[in-house]
Design an enzyme around this catalytic site. Sequence first.
Site, PDB file in Angstrom:
ATOM      1  N   LYS A  79       1.161  -6.882  -1.907  1.00  0.00           N
ATOM      2  CA  LYS A  79       0.045  -5.955  -1.777  1.00  0.00           C
ATOM      3  C   LYS A  79      -1.223  -6.741  -1.455  1.00  0.00           C
ATOM      4  CE  LYS A  79      -2.318  -2.361  -4.518  1.00  0.00           C
ATOM      5  NZ  LYS A  79      -2.260  -1.606  -5.789  1.00  0.00           N
ATOM      6  N   SER A 153      -2.423   3.145  -5.088  1.00  0.00           N
ATOM      7  CA  SER A 153      -2.948   2.248  -4.083  1.00  0.00           C
ATOM      8  C   SER A 153      -1.919   1.280  -3.504  1.00  0.00           C
ATOM      9  CB  SER A 153      -4.119   1.456  -4.665  1.00  0.00           C
ATOM     10  OG  SER A 153      -3.709   0.641  -5.746  1.00  0.00           O
ATOM     11  N   SER A 177      -0.778   3.196  -9.793  1.00  0.00           N
ATOM     12  CA  SER A 177      -0.814   2.699  -8.416  1.00  0.00           C
ATOM     13  C   SER A 177       0.469   2.085  -7.898  1.00  0.00           C
ATOM     14  CB  SER A 177      -1.950   1.687  -8.249  1.00  0.00           C
ATOM     15  OG  SER A 177      -3.195   2.338  -8.268  1.00  0.00           O
TER      16      SER A 177
END
Length: 456
Positions: A79, A153, A177
Amino acid sequence: MNPVFATATQLAAAIRERHVTASDVLEAHLAQIDAHNPAINAIVTMDAHGARQRAREADAALARGEPWGPLHGVPFTLKDAHATAHMRTTTGFPPFDHVPESDGAVASRLKAAGGIIIGKSNVPVMLSDFQTSNPIFGTTNNPWDVKRTPGGSSGGAAAAVASGMVPFDIGTDLAGSVRIPAHFSGVYALKPTEHRVSLDGVVPDPHHSPRSVRIMSCIGPVARSVDDIDLLYRIIAGPDGRDTDVPPVPLGVRAAIDLAGLRIAYAPTFPGFPVAAEIRDAIETLAQALQSIGASVVEAPLPSLDFRDDLRRGGALVGMITSAFQPDTGNAPATIAQYFEALARRDQSIMAWEQFFGEWDVLLCPPSMTTAFPHCTPGSPLSVDGRDESYWMVSAHAALFNYPGNPAIVMPCTLDRDGLPLGIQLVGRRWDESRLLGIAKAMTAFTGEFRRPSGF
């Protein structure tokens, strides 16, 4: 073996046993990225040259009888919120767009375990939305339906894993997330106990400001099997000497769990939390199936807490911390007394859930109020069974467990009426990931394994 859609555990074993080379595995994933990433936009920074060099080195090392670790030769992405040495890192925020000089804890541990980083997966601006879009790299689409979001996210991470571009990614989770994208995209994700994994290198700030969010935020793996989640968790968890909040609590060993006789509490939703009927029905159907094999499954009395107030208090606590570092927001920073009062209220929630999990082995509940929704302007009302519900309630079922810090895993269960993934959430006692993962593994006999999106 076709490396694409093999799990990380399977790939590591195949490479170790010389059934396939690290280079062949990498090339298969690079071809999958070339074929599908233009439509999905999950992976936003690539280092194919560096990955190829590292794969050649992995093959040479294995030929010399020098295995690097449990991920020897397995490719992955991270990420775009983790510091990666000499690889662009942005957190989706132009002022943070830079190239770090060193790896954060997660990148360092995965590389030390033999993994080969391909690149970075997309995120919303400063990880602050349930959709994945930012002004640097644009919008990430859901592999099951490109008109819908993969969540946020860690949306890029979940979309990359679901579409076979990589076998795993490591996300972050402050309000669901990793778990919301896993639910929306049909993969697995674990939010460990708070402070189980070092936050060193997360949201790297090129301006060298002090690290602000130190509570409730967690790091966890996104993958296509419980076995992979377990493997990755054990690689990244534990003290690293850089994040002093991480205690030396033993990780435990995941044991085979017999679901018969377990004390399983379930909640079709929480008081005041909207949820789609299909998600509620999936939870109740699974509960009935578990009861039929001898588990004690009860829609149990939940802790005497105001759950919506817990969400508000959790957000306010994070706001207190961040406002102290962002005086230009116009919000008056909280006083030390207000901050400690907020922590004391949080302690009450932690103790209530500790008492609950003293009586129950696991809690089965929804991961979100809806399945993957169409791309929209953040904050727009979302339709749930024909009713307009607050956009910000998307994370409620997941974020509820960031507040007390309990570990929680989301795993795919079925498909909704639109053919979209529908997941379940299992929550366990703090510091007992090994038992939670054992229960999740046993639960796959009822939920099934990963399903590949159509067209991939």
